[in-house]
Design a protein around this motif. Structure first.
Motif, short mmCIF file in Angstrom:
data_model
loop_
_atom_site.label_atom_id
_atom_site.label_comp_id
_atom_site.label_asym_id
_atom_site.label_seq_id
_atom_site.Cartn_x
_atom_site.Cartn_y
_atom_site.Cartn_z
N VAL A 174 0.38 -1.12 0.10
CA VAL A 174 0.17 -0.02 -0.23
C VAL A 174 0.63 1.31 0.23
CG1 VAL A 174 -1.94 -0.72 0.84
CG2 VAL A 174 -0.41 -0.15 2.63
N THR A 175 0.28 2.63 -0.50
CA THR A 175 0.84 3.48 -0.49
C THR A 175 0.25 4.76 0.14
OG1 THR A 175 0.59 4.11 -3.21
CG2 THR A 175 2.53 3.19 -2.60
N ALA A 176 0.47 5.91 0.73
CA ALA A 176 -0.04 6.62 0.98
C ALA A 176 -0.38 7.85 0.12
CB ALA A 176 0.95 7.35 2.58
N GLY A 177 -1.56 8.41 0.18
CA GLY A 177 -1.79 9.46 0.04
C GLY A 177 -2.13 10.45 0.49
N ASP A 178 -2.97 11.90 -0.10
CA ASP A 178 -3.29 12.85 0.40
C ASP A 178 -4.50 12.61 1.40
OD1 ASP A 178 -1.10 14.00 -1.02
OD2 ASP A 178 -2.11 15.32 -2.22
N SER A 179 -4.96 11.86 0.86
CA SER A 179 -6.76 11.89 2.25
C SER A 179 -7.17 10.56 2.13
CB SER A 179 -8.06 12.61 1.05
OG SER A 179 -7.98 11.82 -0.17
N CYS A 180 -6.13 9.49 1.41
CA CYS A 180 -6.53 8.16 1.64
C CYS A 180 -5.06 7.17 1.30
CB CYS A 180 -7.08 7.45 0.80
SG CYS A 180 -7.22 7.72 -0.94
N TRP A 181 -4.94 5.70 1.15
CA TRP A 181 -4.04 4.74 0.73
C TRP A 181 -4.50 4.34 -0.85
CZ3 TRP A 181 0.28 3.69 4.88
CH2 TRP A 181 -0.04 4.51 5.81
N GLN A 182 -3.57 3.11 -0.86
CA GLN A 182 -3.86 3.14 -2.39
C GLN A 182 -2.98 1.89 -2.51
OE1 GLN A 182 -2.19 6.86 -3.07
NE2 GLN A 182 -5.19 7.14 -2.36
N GLY A 183 -4.09 0.69 -3.21
CA GLY A 183 -3.36 -0.42 -3.15
C GLY A 183 -3.95 -0.85 -5.03
N ARG A 184 -3.31 -2.34 -4.69
CA ARG A 184 -3.92 -3.07 -6.03
C ARG A 184 -4.05 -4.47 -5.85
NH1 ARG A 184 -4.53 -0.37 -10.99
NH2 ARG A 184 -3.80 -1.96 -12.80
N THR A 185 -4.98 -4.97 -6.35
CA THR A 185 -5.29 -6.59 -6.22
C THR A 185 -4.18 -7.11 -6.60
OG1 THR A 185 -6.80 -6.81 -8.89
CG2 THR A 185 -7.47 -5.95 -6.28
N THR A 221 -6.91 -9.74 1.22
CA THR A 221 -7.51 -8.30 1.43
C THR A 221 -7.65 -8.06 2.61
OG1 THR A 221 -8.59 -8.80 -0.40
CG2 THR A 221 -9.47 -6.93 0.72
N ALA A 222 -7.76 -9.02 3.46
CA ALA A 222 -7.83 -8.43 5.16
C ALA A 222 -5.80 -7.80 5.52
CB ALA A 222 -8.08 -9.80 5.85
N ALA A 223 -5.31 -8.81 5.37
CA ALA A 223 -3.88 -8.63 5.14
C ALA A 223 -3.62 -7.19 4.41
CB ALA A 223 -2.97 -9.96 4.67
N THR A 224 -3.77 -6.98 3.75
CA THR A 224 -3.86 -5.53 3.14
C THR A 224 -4.52 -4.22 3.31
OG1 THR A 224 -3.12 -6.83 0.39
CG2 THR A 224 -3.64 -4.15 0.84
N ILE A 225 -5.27 -3.87 4.18
CA ILE A 225 -5.58 -3.68 5.06
C ILE A 225 -4.91 -3.03 6.12
CG2 ILE A 225 -8.04 -3.23 6.60
CD1 ILE A 225 -9.51 -4.18 3.89
N LEU A 226 -4.62 -5.01 7.10
CA LEU A 226 -4.30 -4.77 8.28
C LEU A 226 -2.52 -3.97 8.48
CD1 LEU A 226 -3.75 -5.32 10.94
CD2 LEU A 226 -3.11 -7.82 10.33
N ARG A 227 -2.10 -3.95 6.50
CA ARG A 227 -0.17 -3.57 6.91
C ARG A 227 -0.99 -1.35 6.52
NH1 ARG A 227 4.33 -5.35 5.00
NH2 ARG A 227 3.25 -7.19 4.79
N ALA A 228 -1.83 -1.70 6.06
CA ALA A 228 -2.62 -0.18 6.00
C ALA A 228 -2.10 0.73 7.16
CB ALA A 228 -3.44 -0.09 4.95
N LEU A 229 -2.75 -0.39 8.52
CA LEU A 229 -3.17 0.29 9.37
C LEU A 229 -1.51 -0.05 10.72
CD1 LEU A 229 -6.51 -1.24 10.69
CD2 LEU A 229 -6.25 0.69 10.27
N ILE A 230 -0.88 -0.51 10.16
CA ILE A 230 0.05 -0.82 11.26
C ILE A 230 1.12 0.30 10.53
CG2 ILE A 230 2.41 -2.35 11.07
CD1 ILE A 230 0.37 -5.25 10.98
N ASP A 231 1.25 0.80 8.96
CA ASP A 231 2.07 1.47 8.50
C ASP A 231 1.72 2.63 8.75
OD1 ASP A 231 4.05 -0.51 7.70
OD2 ASP A 231 3.13 -0.63 5.56
N HIS A 232 -0.04 3.13 9.76
CA HIS A 232 -0.27 4.50 9.66
C HIS A 232 0.51 4.89 10.34
CE1 HIS A 232 -2.94 7.88 9.91
NE2 HIS A 232 -3.66 7.32 9.17
#
Length: 272
Positions: free
Chosen positions: A15-26, A41-52
């Protein structure tokens, strides 16, 4: 042997951080019947949270509701810290595609895991060692090719006649990445959804199936998990009921040393 090259799982959950949201790709490497593997999908969401940058503590629980099919391609993650106190944080994550349609809705709790009294009441399941268990062949779902499944009990058979009466939905198996990777919180999250649908075992056949909602509880901290230094877990799963197109699933993930790392419960749709 652990690979030094970028692992497919890390690519799939990037995932990559953006101005107002994060982005990912299947990822086509973690594809199921009509969409991405829910655990990825769940792991991607968790990674965004861990990296926040506002995240504090370790994951305690993650609930993911799959609201609509996730299409191949990019997606946005709206990550919001809803409430925080001295000990815990409560998060909400919306995955959207196509200009705002919500595909997945998740809530998570992170917590500071401080030293305390500890007691593991449940016992480590008996199992032959990983090396003595037979590797399970690949299935038509590409996400399964990314894991090394070795069943101890309840090995499924998808290509016989439908079972009548239904079979036991219980299974016990070793599970690790096909290309070995040290297990961390995101991969533990993904593996908590890597059980085959219980209805497949009960009926001994493949059929339309999809997780509607899953909740995974983590019983270890990030530093404890890193200290385990493991590439596989012992996973047990079962179900209690299949009724009017929906069935439950529950599972446990154990370290080879006998520590309970995570538990999960789910509700899933099936057409049979």
């Amino acid at each position: 042997m652990l690979t030094k090259a970028p692992h497919l799982f890390d690519d799939a959950t990037r995932v990559t951080a953006g101005d107002s949201c994060w982005q990912g790709r299947t990822s086509p490497d973690y594809w199921a019947f009509v969409g991405p593997f829910g655990g990825c999908t769940a792991a991607t969401i968790l990674r965004a949270l861990i990296d926040h940058p506002q995240r504090s503590g370790d994951p305690l629980s993650l609930t993911v509701n799959f609201c609509a099919p996730i299409a191949e391609g990019g997606f946005d993650l709206d990550v919001r810290l809803v409430k925080a106190n001295r000990s815990s944080q409560h998060w909400c994550v919306e995955m959207t595609q196509g200009g705002g349609d919500v595909a997945t809705l998740a809530t998570a709790v992170f917590a500071e895991r401080r030293p305390s009294w500890s007691h593991q009441q449940v016992k480590f399941p008996d199992a032959v060692p990983f090396e003595q268990a037979r590797a399970f062949p690949n299935t038509p779902m590409t996400w399964t090719h990314q894991y090394d499944f070795r069943f101890v009990e309840g090995e499924p058979s998808f290509y016989g006649s439908p079972a009548s009466p239904p079979l036991d939905a219980y299974s016990k198996q070793w599970m690790g990445d096909h290309v070995p990777r040290k297990i961390d919180m995101p991969s533990l999250m993904s593996m908590s959804d890597a059980f085959f649908g219980r209805v497949f075992l009960a009926r001994r056949e493949l059929m339309p199936f999809g997780t509607v909602s899953l909740t995974t509880y983590f019983h270890t901290s990030s530093d404890e998990l890193a200290a385990e230094d493991i590439t596989r877990v012992l996973a047990v799963a079962d179900a209690k009921i299949f009724h009017r197109s929906y069935g439950d699933q529950n599972g446990e993930l154990w370290s080879p040393s006998g520590r309970l790392l995570a538990t999960t419960t789910q509700i899933a749709y099936f057409k049979a």
